[in-house]
Structure formats: structure tokens, C-alpha cells
Design a protein around this motif. Sequence first.
Motif, PDB file in Angstrom:
ATOM      1  N   PHE A 189       0.842  -1.214  -0.047  1.00  0.00           N
ATOM      2  CA  PHE A 189      -0.078   0.000   0.077  1.00  0.00           C
ATOM      3  C   PHE A 189       0.891   1.343  -0.020  1.00  0.00           C
ATOM      4  N   CYS A 190       0.680   2.115  -0.816  1.00  0.00           N
ATOM      5  CA  CYS A 190       1.444   3.301  -1.043  1.00  0.00           C
ATOM      6  C   CYS A 190       0.518   4.590  -0.440  1.00  0.00           C
ATOM      7  N   ASP A 191       1.384   5.279   0.289  1.00  0.00           N
ATOM      8  CA  ASP A 191       0.685   6.413   0.742  1.00  0.00           C
ATOM      9  C   ASP A 191       1.707   7.330   1.712  1.00  0.00           C
ATOM     10  N   VAL A 192       1.122   8.708   2.100  1.00  0.00           N
ATOM     11  CA  VAL A 192       2.271   9.708   2.740  1.00  0.00           C
ATOM     12  C   VAL A 192       1.915   9.456   4.146  1.00  0.00           C
ATOM     13  N   SER A 193       3.001   9.671   4.874  1.00  0.00           N
ATOM     14  CA  SER A 193       3.346   9.386   6.283  1.00  0.00           C
ATOM     15  C   SER A 193       2.328  10.031   7.123  1.00  0.00           C
ATOM     16  N   SER A 194       1.750  11.295   6.905  1.00  0.00           N
ATOM     17  CA  SER A 194       0.764  11.827   7.683  1.00  0.00           C
ATOM     18  C   SER A 194      -0.507  11.279   7.831  1.00  0.00           C
ATOM     19  N   SER A 195      -0.837  10.590   6.566  1.00  0.00           N
ATOM     20  CA  SER A 195      -1.910   9.815   6.511  1.00  0.00           C
ATOM     21  C   SER A 195      -1.977   8.635   7.421  1.00  0.00           C
ATOM     22  N   LEU A 196      -0.788   7.846   7.542  1.00  0.00           N
ATOM     23  CA  LEU A 196      -0.757   6.677   8.541  1.00  0.00           C
ATOM     24  C   LEU A 196      -0.800   7.217   9.834  1.00  0.00           C
ATOM     25  N   GLU A 197      -0.147   8.176  10.391  1.00  0.00           N
ATOM     26  CA  GLU A 197      -0.135   8.859  11.469  1.00  0.00           C
ATOM     27  C   GLU A 197      -1.532   9.168  11.998  1.00  0.00           C
ATOM     28  N   ASN A 198      -2.267   9.720  10.988  1.00  0.00           N
ATOM     29  CA  ASN A 198      -3.519  10.023  11.627  1.00  0.00           C
ATOM     30  C   ASN A 198      -4.314   8.804  11.987  1.00  0.00           C
ATOM     31  N   GLU A 199      -4.231   7.610  11.298  1.00  0.00           N
ATOM     32  CA  GLU A 199      -4.845   6.339  11.366  1.00  0.00           C
ATOM     33  C   GLU A 199      -4.223   5.868  12.739  1.00  0.00           C
ATOM     34  N   GLN A 200      -3.020   5.962  12.736  1.00  0.00           N
ATOM     35  CA  GLN A 200      -2.343   5.398  14.219  1.00  0.00           C
ATOM     36  C   GLN A 200      -2.692   6.340  15.596  1.00  0.00           C
ATOM     37  N   TYR A 201      -3.302   7.384  15.292  1.00  0.00           N
ATOM     38  CA  TYR A 201      -3.771   8.225  16.353  1.00  0.00           C
ATOM     39  C   TYR A 201      -5.328   8.151  16.204  1.00  0.00           C
ATOM     40  N   SER A 202      -5.797   6.875  16.158  1.00  0.00           N
ATOM     41  CA  SER A 202      -7.461   7.000  16.057  1.00  0.00           C
ATOM     42  C   SER A 202      -7.936   5.899  16.438  1.00  0.00           C
ATOM     43  N   GLN A 203      -9.367   5.646  16.465  1.00  0.00           N
ATOM     44  CA  GLN A 203      -9.869   4.654  17.009  1.00  0.00           C
ATOM     45  C   GLN A 203      -9.676   3.164  16.330  1.00  0.00           C
ATOM     46  N   ASP A 204      -9.135   3.433  15.296  1.00  0.00           N
ATOM     47  CA  ASP A 204      -8.810   2.149  14.112  1.00  0.00           C
ATOM     48  C   ASP A 204      -7.261   1.692  14.436  1.00  0.00           C
ATOM     49  N   PHE A 205      -6.619   2.475  15.351  1.00  0.00           N
ATOM     50  CA  PHE A 205      -5.178   2.192  15.523  1.00  0.00           C
ATOM     51  C   PHE A 205      -4.910   0.696  15.431  1.00  0.00           C
ATOM     52  N   ALA A 206      -5.643  -0.192  16.075  1.00  0.00           N
ATOM     53  CA  ALA A 206      -5.381  -1.624  16.460  1.00  0.00           C
ATOM     54  C   ALA A 206      -5.069  -2.333  15.004  1.00  0.00           C
ATOM     55  N   LYS A 207      -5.756  -1.694  13.938  1.00  0.00           N
ATOM     56  CA  LYS A 207      -5.803  -2.246  12.640  1.00  0.00           C
ATOM     57  C   LYS A 207      -4.722  -2.204  11.815  1.00  0.00           C
ATOM     58  N   PHE A 208      -3.713  -1.049  12.352  1.00  0.00           N
ATOM     59  CA  PHE A 208      -2.679  -0.774  11.870  1.00  0.00           C
ATOM     60  C   PHE A 208      -1.358  -1.481  12.284  1.00  0.00           C
ATOM     61  N   ILE A 209      -1.819  -2.124  13.552  1.00  0.00           N
ATOM     62  CA  ILE A 209      -0.566  -2.537  14.225  1.00  0.00           C
ATOM     63  C   ILE A 209       0.602  -3.284  13.568  1.00  0.00           C
ATOM     64  N   ASP A 210      -0.099  -4.084  12.667  1.00  0.00           N
ATOM     65  CA  ASP A 210       0.673  -5.244  12.015  1.00  0.00           C
ATOM     66  C   ASP A 210       1.345  -4.440  10.507  1.00  0.00           C
ATOM     67  N   LEU A 211       1.086  -3.387  10.393  1.00  0.00           N
ATOM     68  CA  LEU A 211       1.581  -2.798   9.152  1.00  0.00           C
ATOM     69  C   LEU A 211       2.921  -2.290   9.378  1.00  0.00           C
ATOM     70  N   LYS A 212       3.813  -2.750   8.172  1.00  0.00           N
ATOM     71  CA  LYS A 212       5.238  -2.357   8.216  1.00  0.00           C
ATOM     72  C   LYS A 212       5.571  -1.378   7.121  1.00  0.00           C
ATOM     73  N   LYS A 213       6.324  -0.580   7.321  1.00  0.00           N
ATOM     74  CA  LYS A 213       6.961   0.274   6.214  1.00  0.00           C
ATOM     75  C   LYS A 213       7.991  -0.697   5.437  1.00  0.00           C
ATOM     76  N   LEU A 214       7.700  -0.811   4.262  1.00  0.00           N
ATOM     77  CA  LEU A 214       8.794  -1.629   3.563  1.00  0.00           C
ATOM     78  C   LEU A 214      10.180  -0.610   3.034  1.00  0.00           C
ATOM     79  N   PHE A 215       9.463   0.400   2.336  1.00  0.00           N
ATOM     80  CA  PHE A 215      10.669   1.290   2.026  1.00  0.00           C
ATOM     81  C   PHE A 215      10.095   2.847   1.926  1.00  0.00           C
TER      82      PHE A 215
END
Length: 274
Positions: A189-215
Motif C-alpha cells: 500500500f502506497c501513501d504519505v506518512s501523515s495519513s498513516l500517522e492520522n490512522e495510528q492516532y485513531s480508534q482504528d489504530f489496532a488495525k494498523f499494528i501489523d503494518l510495516k514500512k517496506l521502504f
Amino acid sequence: MLKHALGPRMLSARICFALLLAGLAWSCCVPADAVETELPTRFIMGANTEATSLHGSWNRRIFTEAFRRLGIALEVRVAPLKRLELLMSKGEIDGEMSRAPAYGLQHPELLQVDVVFAQVVFSLYGLKSIPGVSQLEDLRNTNYQGIYRRGVLLCEKELTPLLPARQLTATNSALQGVAMLKLGHGDFFCDVSSSLENEQYSQDFAKFIDLKKLFDISSPVPLNPYLAHKHLALLPRLSATLKQMEKEGLIAKYRQEAEAQMHQLYSLPAADKK
């Protein structure tokens, strides 16, 4: 002959009448988004994040104070990036809170406010590493399925030359993109860091725990506000106001307040956020 026949008063009257007609004709031809010479009384600012997200809360604090100082009523309209682009082209919004330089290059008619609040990085994310892929070029001539957030121009620009359309899917949100990864409908999945940061500071943050930055696929990129061209008179005033707020330490202060709000909203202990 004409001058003597009409007399100076009649000639002046005809000239004035001709100028009046010319002025009316010019005003009829001027587009609706012609440059305004005075500051607006109301301004509609586009945003692609809700007020309950980290960057959404932070940006609203900044612009609410800036427009208060300018004496302009501010309205924020939320929509996906691609929709905001369309609203700008139609003149239905007056500006956008935060865009990368690629957006300005694609729309030279817009005005960039020369103030940078944050820098972001565009990256590929996944649930696991992709064998043989450590840079973008490694994706060429492969069967990997990619996902990117619609309207994130740099992701689209970098991926479309490498993978055919049937191997790329655009989503409206990071949450949708990660959900597709978990369902096995994509490899990255390709996106900008601010978008992922928003999700990690949200009620859905648990859904992103397994997500890893590839490069990363970019170096740090500045984010700037953009205004419709008709607001040329507002540009220097808004820029000066934002710079003054930055000198006062308000930009950093508002970031801290937004982070505190996220912890309070979603009961996230500070230790959980890195």
C-alpha cells in the motif's frame, strides 16, 4: 469637423458613454474567479482529514487562529483528495490546508502559501516484506498487486510506469487500503506518512499494528497550503500571519494540543505512540 459639430460637451459625453460600454463589456467577459482586490469576508478551506484526526485537529487550530486574526469567517469542507481537486477547479472551495509540491506543479494556476508546517515521506507499506523488492524499480515486470490512496499524486506517478492498471487499485482512505491488504487483495500500500500517522492516532489504530514500512519512495517533502488564484490579495496577508504565529510558537503548541486531544478521544497512552 466632428469636434465642432458636436461641441466639446457632447463629445465628452459620447466618450464617457463609450468607456462605460467598454467597461460593461469587460466585466461581462471577466471569469467568475477573477482576482479579488480586497480580502474576502468568508473563506472555504478544503481538508482531507476530519477534525478528530491528528493532522485534521492540528491544521484546524492553525487556520482558525490565522483567519480570526485576519477577520475572515472560516469554513472547513472535508472530502477525499481527488474530490478536493475537483472542488478547487470548480471554484467551490477557496483553498486547501495541506498539499505536496507535486500538486502545485500539476496546478500552476493555484497560489502556494510559502509556509511549511510539516514534512512528510511517501512510502510503501505491507503486512510482510516482498521478496526481491527493496526499491521501486524492482516492481517492474512483476505480478505484485499494488494499492494506493486516490489523489496521492506521487504514489500514482511512481507506480503507473511500473505496473499495468490491472495490478493497481486506488482507495479513498488508508483504512480501506490496509483492509484490502489483510484480505489478500494486494501486496503493498502506497501513501504519505501523515495519513498513516492520522490512522495510528485513531480508534482504528489496532488495525494498523501489523503494518510495516517496506521502504520510502521519496525524501522528506514539505506540505504547503494552497489558495485559488482569485485570492491573490489574501496570499501575502495569510503568509505573514502564519509566519507570525510560528514565531510565537503557536504552530508547535497546536501540534501538542492535537496530540493530547487524540489521546483523550481514543484513550491512547503516550507510550503506545512512537
